[in-house]
Design an enzyme around this catalytic site. Structure first.
Site, PDB file in Angstrom:
ATOM      1  N   ASN A 142       1.660  71.923  11.751  1.00  0.00           N
ATOM      2  CA  ASN A 142       1.127  73.180  11.225  1.00  0.00           C
ATOM      3  C   ASN A 142      -0.363  73.107  10.909  1.00  0.00           C
ATOM      4  O   ASN A 142      -1.078  74.115  10.984  1.00  0.00           O
ATOM      5  CB  ASN A 142       1.925  73.647  10.005  1.00  0.00           C
ATOM      6  CG  ASN A 142       1.936  72.655   8.867  1.00  0.00           C
ATOM      7  OD1 ASN A 142       1.786  71.454   9.075  1.00  0.00           O
ATOM      8  ND2 ASN A 142       2.113  73.139   7.651  1.00  0.00           N
ATOM      9  N   GLU A 241       4.092  63.871   1.434  1.00  0.00           N
ATOM     10  CA  GLU A 241       3.756  65.271   1.129  1.00  0.00           C
ATOM     11  C   GLU A 241       4.795  66.102   1.841  1.00  0.00           C
ATOM     12  O   GLU A 241       4.785  66.232   3.068  1.00  0.00           O
ATOM     13  CB  GLU A 241       2.334  65.599   1.592  1.00  0.00           C
ATOM     14  CG  GLU A 241       1.774  66.846   0.944  1.00  0.00           C
ATOM     15  CD  GLU A 241       1.925  68.074   1.826  1.00  0.00           C
ATOM     16  OE1 GLU A 241       2.843  68.886   1.527  1.00  0.00           O
ATOM     17  OE2 GLU A 241       1.161  68.220   2.777  1.00  0.00           O
ATOM     18  N   CYS A 275       2.956  74.673   3.683  1.00  0.00           N
ATOM     19  CA  CYS A 275       3.793  74.248   2.563  1.00  0.00           C
ATOM     20  C   CYS A 275       3.374  74.888   1.249  1.00  0.00           C
ATOM     21  O   CYS A 275       4.152  74.899   0.289  1.00  0.00           O
ATOM     22  CB  CYS A 275       3.770  72.728   2.441  1.00  0.00           C
ATOM     23  SG  CYS A 275       2.112  72.030   2.387  1.00  0.00           S
ATOM     24  N   GLU A 453      -3.032  63.205  -1.994  1.00  0.00           N
ATOM     25  CA  GLU A 453      -4.041  63.095  -0.944  1.00  0.00           C
ATOM     26  C   GLU A 453      -5.247  63.924  -1.360  1.00  0.00           C
ATOM     27  O   GLU A 453      -5.109  64.967  -1.994  1.00  0.00           O
ATOM     28  CB  GLU A 453      -3.486  63.593   0.399  1.00  0.00           C
ATOM     29  CG  GLU A 453      -2.372  62.706   0.926  1.00  0.00           C
ATOM     30  CD  GLU A 453      -1.867  63.128   2.294  1.00  0.00           C
ATOM     31  OE1 GLU A 453      -1.728  62.252   3.161  1.00  0.00           O
ATOM     32  OE2 GLU A 453      -1.603  64.332   2.486  1.00  0.00           O
TER      33      GLU A 453
END
Length: 474
Positions: A142, A241, A275, A453
């Protein structure tokens, strides 16, 4: 530089445009032997790269940053063709991806050790920060460029070497990113790319090899959980993640039109395939009507189509399975009493027939027994749910096993602080639909993952701490 340049398998697979179904290229289809060769190369390159000065590693990343900006136009166009997002959004992603290269070029020079006071007069204690070792990285489709630099940049800045498997749907973007790293002067074996149509055998090698000391993964919670379990067998460091189920909370002291415009922008970002996209939009009952009026009007004006076309706001979903999920969630909601205010079906038309398009959709009448209330949608469907009190909506927002992003719209500073502190999510945007940056920590809690991150925390994921005790003659 990349196993894919001289792959062992000799196989290739075809990549398609999700907007048209057209073939756009072929790439190496790596297998277990390629993965083993990649780990061999990374392990061999590790001592030399870890031994480079921080300034040398920084210089390579700075050069990569410049090259990415020089090639931004071509990268964005490739991303739109391969992944589907509108060209303007693709350009924004390339800029975001380049930010990670620049940020970690500087963070490489800020990895500090510590001198610890000792209880003994004849002893000195030092805590050193050293690279964790060979890293295995798995990135999603994505955000096919920024999710690569978000992992590669801090890893190589820390002195690690890295083997990266990109999503099988978007290998062409990954190849171009690795070409930039090569052209910037990254030595052979420091960053190795494995493109494959069958990720499981490649993943098995990376997970089982004791020389791989760190796994970093972005993707679904289900796969992330399975990878973490496998990584435990060799005691790898893990950062994940994973999925999200973001609440978007609008209180009645907020401007309903402003909030609805923000909800429309972030909900349909990347056709809802992010997300951090809101999955549940909670609106205090007193402003529900003007909020819905603005939201429906804004969404109705969003043009669906090929991301290369002018004025397109919502591109295709990544594949047929994603389309089927949208249809299933809408059908389930309808059967249980939801009302479709807009959309609710595949987008059709001569220019859309060959692609994976779904109409931007707004639903009301959502109840807890509906699939969409609990499942991550990952598509262009906006369910709107009324609420009455602050305490009620905090409970509703936290009623999920996910904990990545959340949003609050209010003009009341006390309420903003109070609710932000109570929300069980790694990220809270207060009147802000883009609470992210390369300099900021990104990650979730609960089933949304482990670790962070971005920002200073991002490089910590790739560093071990070593204690050195020195006896000093008196």
């Amino acid at each position: 530089m990349t196993v894919t340049d001289t792959e062992v398998s000799g196989r290739r697979y075809t990549v398609h445009n999700p907007a048209t179904g057209a073939e756009i290229g072929t790439v190496p289809d790596c297998g277990p032997d390629d993965a083993r060769a990649a780990v061999d190369a990374a392990a061999a390159a590790l001592p030399g790269w870890a031994g480079r000065t921080a300034y040398e590693r920084s210089a390579v990343l700075h050069r990569a940053h410049g090259l990415m900006l020089e090639r931004a136009g071509d990268l964005a166009r490739l991303m739109t063709i391969e992944q589907g997002k509108p060209l303007r959004a693709a350009r924004n992603e390339v800029g975001y991806a380049a930010d990670f290269l620049s940020w970690y070029a500087e963070e490489a020079k800020r990895v500090y050790g510590t001198l610890i006071p000792s209880p003994r007069s004849d002893q000195r204690l030092l805590a050193l920060r050293q690279p964790v070792g060979v890293v295995a990285a798995i990135t999603p489709w994505n955000y096919p460029i920024s999710m690569i630099t978000r992992k590669v940049a801090p890893a190589v800045a820390a002195g690690c070497t890295i083997v990266l498997k990109p999503a099988e749907q978007t290998p062409l973007c990954a190849i171009e990113v690795f070409r930039i790293l090569h052209d910037a002067g990254l030595p052979a074996g420091v960053a190795t790319l494995l493109t494959t149509s069958d990720p499981a055998p490649v993943g098995d090698v990376l997970l089982d090899d004791h020389r791989v000391r760190k796994l970093t993964f972005t993707g679904s919670t289900e796969i992330g959980r399975a990878l973490a379990a496998r990584a435990a067998a060799t005691m790898k460091r893990v950062s994940l993640e994973l999925g999200g189920h973001a609440p978007f909370v609008v209180f009645d002291d907020a401007d309903p039109k402003h909030a609805a415009k923000g909800a429309a922008l972030v909900k349909f970002l990347n056709a809802g395939q992010a997300c951090i996209c809101p999955n549940r939009i909670y609106v205090q009952r007193g402003i529900l009507e003007p909020f819905l009026e603005t939201l429906v009007a804004r969404v109705a004006g969003m043009r669906v189509g090929d991301g290369l076309a002018d004025g397109v706001a919502v591109g295709p979903l990544i594949d047929e399975a994603a389309l089927a999920k949208m249809e299933r969630q809408v059908a389930d909601a309808r059967a249980k009493g939801a009302e479709v205010l807009l959309g609710g079906a595949r987008a059709t038309g001569d220019d859309l027939a060959a692609g994976h398009f779904f109409q931007p959709t707004v639903l009301t009448g959502i109840t807890r027994d509906m699939d969409i209330y609990h499942e991550e949608t990952f598509g262009p469907i906006a369910p709107v749910i009324p609420f009455d009190t602050e305490a009620e909506v905090v409970e509703l927002a936290n009623d999920t096993r996910y904990g990545l992003a959340s949003y609050v719209y209010t003009r009341d500073l006390d309420r903003a602080v109070r609710v932000a502190e109570q929300l069980q999510f790694g990220i809270v945007g207060v009147n802000d639909i883009n609470p992210t940056a390369a300099a900021a920590p990104f990650g979730g809690v609960k089933d949304s993952g482990l670790g962070r991150e971005g920002g200073p925390a991002g490089i910590e994921e790739y560093l071990d701490t070593k204690l050195v005790g020195i006896s000093v003659a008196r």
